[in-house]
Design a protein around this motif. Structure first.
Motif, short mmCIF file in Angstrom:
data_model
loop_
_atom_site.label_atom_id
_atom_site.label_comp_id
_atom_site.label_asym_id
_atom_site.label_seq_id
_atom_site.Cartn_x
_atom_site.Cartn_y
_atom_site.Cartn_z
N GLU A 143 0.82 -1.21 0.00
CA GLU A 143 0.00 0.00 0.00
C GLU A 143 0.85 1.26 0.00
OE1 GLU A 143 -2.40 -0.41 3.40
OE2 GLU A 143 -3.43 -2.24 2.71
N GLY A 144 2.07 1.17 0.47
CA GLY A 144 2.96 2.32 0.50
C GLY A 144 4.40 1.88 0.32
N ARG A 145 5.26 2.32 1.23
CA ARG A 145 6.67 1.93 1.19
C ARG A 145 6.89 0.78 2.17
NH1 ARG A 145 9.83 5.38 -1.62
NH2 ARG A 145 9.02 7.46 -2.04
N CYS A 146 7.63 -0.23 1.70
CA CYS A 146 7.92 -1.37 2.56
C CYS A 146 8.97 -0.97 3.58
CB CYS A 146 8.40 -2.55 1.73
SG CYS A 146 8.63 -4.05 2.69
N SER A 147 8.79 -1.44 4.83
CA SER A 147 9.70 -1.03 5.91
C SER A 147 10.51 -2.18 6.46
CB SER A 147 8.89 -0.40 7.05
OG SER A 147 7.93 -1.32 7.55
N VAL A 148 10.55 -3.31 5.74
CA VAL A 148 11.33 -4.46 6.19
C VAL A 148 12.73 -4.34 5.59
CG1 VAL A 148 11.50 -6.97 6.28
CG2 VAL A 148 9.26 -5.87 6.35
N TYR A 149 13.67 -3.91 6.40
CA TYR A 149 15.05 -3.72 5.94
C TYR A 149 15.79 -5.05 6.01
CZ TYR A 149 19.84 -2.04 5.71
OH TYR A 149 21.15 -1.84 5.36
N ASN A 150 16.52 -5.38 4.94
CA ASN A 150 17.29 -6.61 4.89
C ASN A 150 18.56 -6.34 4.11
OD1 ASN A 150 18.28 -9.31 4.08
ND2 ASN A 150 16.38 -10.02 5.00
N PRO A 151 19.72 -6.30 4.79
CA PRO A 151 20.97 -5.96 4.10
C PRO A 151 21.48 -7.05 3.18
CG PRO A 151 21.43 -6.53 6.37
CD PRO A 151 19.93 -6.55 6.23
N VAL A 152 20.96 -8.27 3.29
CA VAL A 152 21.46 -9.39 2.48
C VAL A 152 20.63 -9.55 1.21
CG1 VAL A 152 21.96 -11.86 2.47
CG2 VAL A 152 22.33 -10.52 4.55
N PHE A 153 19.31 -9.70 1.36
CA PHE A 153 18.45 -9.96 0.22
C PHE A 153 17.77 -8.70 -0.30
CE2 PHE A 153 18.72 -13.89 2.63
CZ PHE A 153 19.01 -14.82 1.64
N GLY A 154 17.77 -7.65 0.45
CA GLY A 154 17.17 -6.40 -0.02
C GLY A 154 17.99 -5.76 -1.11
N CYS A 156 18.77 -2.11 -3.11
CA CYS A 156 18.72 -0.67 -2.85
C CYS A 156 18.04 0.07 -3.99
CB CYS A 156 20.14 -0.13 -2.63
SG CYS A 156 20.20 1.59 -2.17
N CYS A 157 17.03 0.83 -3.67
CA CYS A 157 16.36 1.68 -4.66
C CYS A 157 17.25 2.89 -4.96
CB CYS A 157 15.00 2.12 -4.13
SG CYS A 157 14.16 3.35 -5.16
N HIS A 158 17.30 3.27 -6.25
CA HIS A 158 18.18 4.37 -6.64
C HIS A 158 17.72 5.71 -6.07
CE1 HIS A 158 20.85 6.87 -8.94
NE2 HIS A 158 19.85 7.46 -9.56
N PHE A 159 16.44 5.84 -5.80
CA PHE A 159 15.96 7.13 -5.30
C PHE A 159 15.91 7.18 -3.79
CE2 PHE A 159 12.80 10.22 -4.03
CZ PHE A 159 13.18 11.31 -4.78
N CYS A 160 15.17 6.26 -3.14
CA CYS A 160 15.02 6.34 -1.68
C CYS A 160 16.19 5.71 -0.94
CB CYS A 160 13.72 5.69 -1.24
SG CYS A 160 13.59 3.92 -1.62
N ARG A 161 17.07 4.99 -1.63
CA ARG A 161 18.31 4.44 -1.06
C ARG A 161 18.03 3.51 0.12
NH1 ARG A 161 21.40 5.13 -4.97
NH2 ARG A 161 23.19 4.78 -3.62
N GLN A 162 16.91 2.78 0.07
CA GLN A 162 16.55 1.87 1.14
C GLN A 162 16.68 0.43 0.64
OE1 GLN A 162 15.89 2.82 4.30
NE2 GLN A 162 16.33 4.89 3.61
N TYR A 196 21.16 2.48 -11.65
CA TYR A 196 20.36 3.66 -11.98
C TYR A 196 18.93 3.28 -12.32
CZ TYR A 196 24.75 6.27 -12.23
OH TYR A 196 25.94 6.86 -11.93
N GLY A 197 18.72 2.07 -12.80
CA GLY A 197 17.39 1.66 -13.21
C GLY A 197 16.64 0.87 -12.18
N VAL A 198 17.12 0.79 -10.95
CA VAL A 198 16.45 0.06 -9.87
C VAL A 198 15.60 1.04 -9.08
CG1 VAL A 198 16.75 -1.37 -7.83
CG2 VAL A 198 18.31 -1.62 -9.75
N LEU A 199 14.29 0.90 -9.20
CA LEU A 199 13.35 1.77 -8.50
C LEU A 199 12.27 0.91 -7.86
CD1 LEU A 199 12.88 4.52 -11.23
CD2 LEU A 199 14.25 4.72 -9.15
N CYS A 200 11.85 1.29 -6.67
CA CYS A 200 10.78 0.57 -5.99
C CYS A 200 9.43 1.07 -6.51
CB CYS A 200 10.89 0.74 -4.48
SG CYS A 200 10.69 2.43 -3.90
N ARG A 201 8.37 0.43 -6.08
CA ARG A 201 7.02 0.77 -6.57
C ARG A 201 6.65 2.20 -6.22
NH1 ARG A 201 2.09 -1.75 -7.76
NH2 ARG A 201 3.03 -3.82 -7.57
N ALA A 202 6.91 2.61 -4.98
CA ALA A 202 6.50 3.95 -4.55
C ALA A 202 7.27 5.04 -5.28
CB ALA A 202 6.68 4.09 -3.04
N CYS A 203 8.58 4.88 -5.41
CA CYS A 203 9.39 5.90 -6.09
C CYS A 203 9.06 5.96 -7.57
CB CYS A 203 10.88 5.60 -5.88
SG CYS A 203 11.44 5.81 -4.19
#
Length: 287
Positions: A143-154, A156-162, A196-203
């Protein structure tokens, strides 16, 4: 002369008052009481012992000197002589050419080139599991931005850097923690396959006005960097803070509300219109 006489009269009167007060204090015995108190206080204080000076002797130790000052040549070990140098400095060329084989992209060494939304992850421990709480939070993040941070399998979005897990239920990488599968909740440029082309749904929705389902179905989708580089739309630029700073432009910040109030679909459409009005006949160089 009148001023000097007035001053001398004042001094004489002042001296007379001082003598009168001293005589009054002496008759009352105040001076004697003060001297007695001072003698009592001074006798009550302990006498300070004089510190005896003592010479401090230091242990005589050899001074540490570098072998360079001693004239001793450095040890000729392979670890000391092998300096880290790039292939370019060693005179070895780097082959960046890629060849297509079927539907997969391969590098010059024959290894498969992975897309940006499926980076290779070296996992030493195979016991990675997603908890029930994180799984529920991940699914609600659609519904919005996902807040489950995972440094291994996550990824990084180019814009929000999460570096978060996506909220797509069909994603095997974020749902089952399968590192060999791509993340379907992040985009991948069909040309550069770079970060540069990696963007999440919200961004993707807020910054460029595109839907992730449409981008996922479009196998020829390109990131703003490649669109500008190929000259398709020179004003359709990447509006992330990093890329805008590289262009010597101020980051837009949270500009989606202003863009929608002005009738624009996204921040990229607002920025494109502003750049066209500012430079109607000049193309912006890609950086």
């Amino acid at each position: 002369m009148g001023k000097l006489r007035a001053k001398s009269d004042y001094e004489s009167m002042r001296n007379a008052r001082i003598l009168e007060n001293q005589a009054r204090l002496a008759s009352l015995g105040v001076q004697k009481t003060i001297s007695d108190l001072r003698s009592i206080v001074s006798s009550a204080k302990p006498m300070k012992e004089a510190r005896k000076w003592q010479k401090k002797e230091y242990n005589i130790a050899p001074v540490r000197r570098s072998i360079r000052f001693k004239g001793v040549p450095p040890p000729s070990t392979p670890a000391c002589n092998s300096l880290r140098r790039s292939n370019r400095l060693r005179g070895k060329g780097i082959d960046y050419e890629e060849r297509e084989e079927g539907s997969k992209s391969f590098s010059s060494e024959g290894r498969e080139k992975r897309p940006a939304n499926a980076p290779s992850v070296a996992i030493n421990d195979a016991s990675y599991q997603l908890s029930a709480q994180d799984s529920a939070r991940r699914c609600r993040g659609k519904e919005g931005r996902c807040s489950v941070y995972n440094p291994v399998f996550g990824i990084c979005c180019h814009f929000c850097r999460q570096k978060t897990l996506c909220a797509e239920e069909e994603c095997k990488r974020c749902g089952d923690l399968d590192a060999n599968q791509p993340c379907i909740g992040k985009t991948d440029c069909s040309v550069c396959h770079s970060s540069y082309g990696v963007l999440c749904r919200a961004c993707l929705k807020v910054r460029y006005g595109e839907e992730l389902e449409e981008v996922r179905e479009n196998k020829e989708w390109m990131c703003p960097h490649c669109i500008e580089e190929k000259g398709i739309n020179p004003y359709w630029i990447c509006n992330s803070s990093l890329c805008l700073k590289n262009r010597k432009m101020a980051p837009t910040g949270i500009a989606i509300y202003r863009a929608r109030e002005l009738g624009y679909k996204s921040v990229a459409h607002l920025l494109m219109d502003e750049l066209q009005r500012r430079n109607p006949s000049r193309l912006i160089c890609s950086k």
